[in-house]
Design a protein around this motif. Structure first.
Motif, short mmCIF file in Angstrom:
data_model
loop_
_atom_site.label_atom_id
_atom_site.label_comp_id
_atom_site.label_asym_id
_atom_site.label_seq_id
_atom_site.Cartn_x
_atom_site.Cartn_y
_atom_site.Cartn_z
N LYS A 17 1.64 16.94 -13.15
CA LYS A 17 1.64 18.38 -12.90
C LYS A 17 2.80 19.06 -13.63
CE LYS A 17 1.51 21.70 -9.13
NZ LYS A 17 1.55 21.87 -7.67
N CYS A 18 3.97 18.45 -13.58
CA CYS A 18 5.14 19.01 -14.27
C CYS A 18 4.95 18.98 -15.79
CB CYS A 18 6.40 18.24 -13.89
SG CYS A 18 6.93 18.52 -12.19
N MET A 19 4.37 17.91 -16.29
CA MET A 19 4.12 17.82 -17.73
C MET A 19 3.11 18.88 -18.17
SD MET A 19 6.11 15.65 -19.04
CE MET A 19 5.40 15.47 -20.65
N GLY A 20 2.11 19.12 -17.35
CA GLY A 20 1.13 20.17 -17.65
C GLY A 20 1.79 21.54 -17.70
N LYS A 24 4.12 10.13 -7.17
CA LYS A 24 5.10 10.45 -8.21
C LYS A 24 4.40 10.69 -9.55
CE LYS A 24 9.10 8.10 -6.27
NZ LYS A 24 10.08 7.01 -6.44
N ILE A 25 3.39 9.91 -9.85
CA ILE A 25 2.66 10.08 -11.12
C ILE A 25 1.93 11.43 -11.12
CG2 ILE A 25 0.69 9.23 -12.45
CD1 ILE A 25 1.61 6.38 -11.67
N VAL A 37 0.84 -1.19 0.00
CA VAL A 37 0.00 0.00 0.00
C VAL A 37 0.88 1.25 0.00
CG1 VAL A 37 -1.65 1.34 1.36
CG2 VAL A 37 -1.98 -1.11 1.07
N ALA A 38 1.92 1.24 0.82
CA ALA A 38 2.83 2.38 0.88
C ALA A 38 3.55 2.59 -0.44
CB ALA A 38 3.83 2.20 2.01
N GLU A 39 4.01 1.50 -1.05
CA GLU A 39 4.69 1.61 -2.34
C GLU A 39 3.74 2.13 -3.41
OE1 GLU A 39 6.21 -2.27 -3.09
OE2 GLU A 39 7.82 -2.08 -1.60
N THR A 40 2.51 1.66 -3.40
CA THR A 40 1.52 2.11 -4.37
C THR A 40 1.22 3.59 -4.17
OG1 THR A 40 0.53 -0.09 -4.37
CG2 THR A 40 -0.79 1.70 -5.28
#
Length: 78
Positions: free
Chosen positions: A27-30, A21-22, A12-15
């Protein structure tokens, strides 16, 4: 007493970390897409500041702003 995470909690933590991150990447891509859309306007503004008497650059300025609505015209003039 030490806390030992269960394997399901680790997944759950890794997900969650992957999702965060996604979201940050989206946001950065936008932001990058917005900047790339503004690039021709920014370059034209720089060239006009360097030489405000350049007729060719003013014609490019008119062509760039011609496709936008009246609100954008007003904002660009202010």
């Amino acid at each position: 007493m030490k806390f030992v995470a269960q394997p399901s909690e680790l997944k759950v933590a890794e997900t969650y970390i992957k999702v965060v991150k996604i979201i940050k990447l989206d946001k950065c891509m936008g932001m990058l897409e917005e900047l790339m859309d503004q690039l021709p306007f920014l370059i034209n503004d720089i060239l006009l500041c360097r030489n405000p008497n350049d007729v060719w650059e003013w014609e490019k300025w008119v062509a760039l702003w011609a496709d936008n609505d009246d609100k954008v015209w007003f904002v660009s003039l202010v």
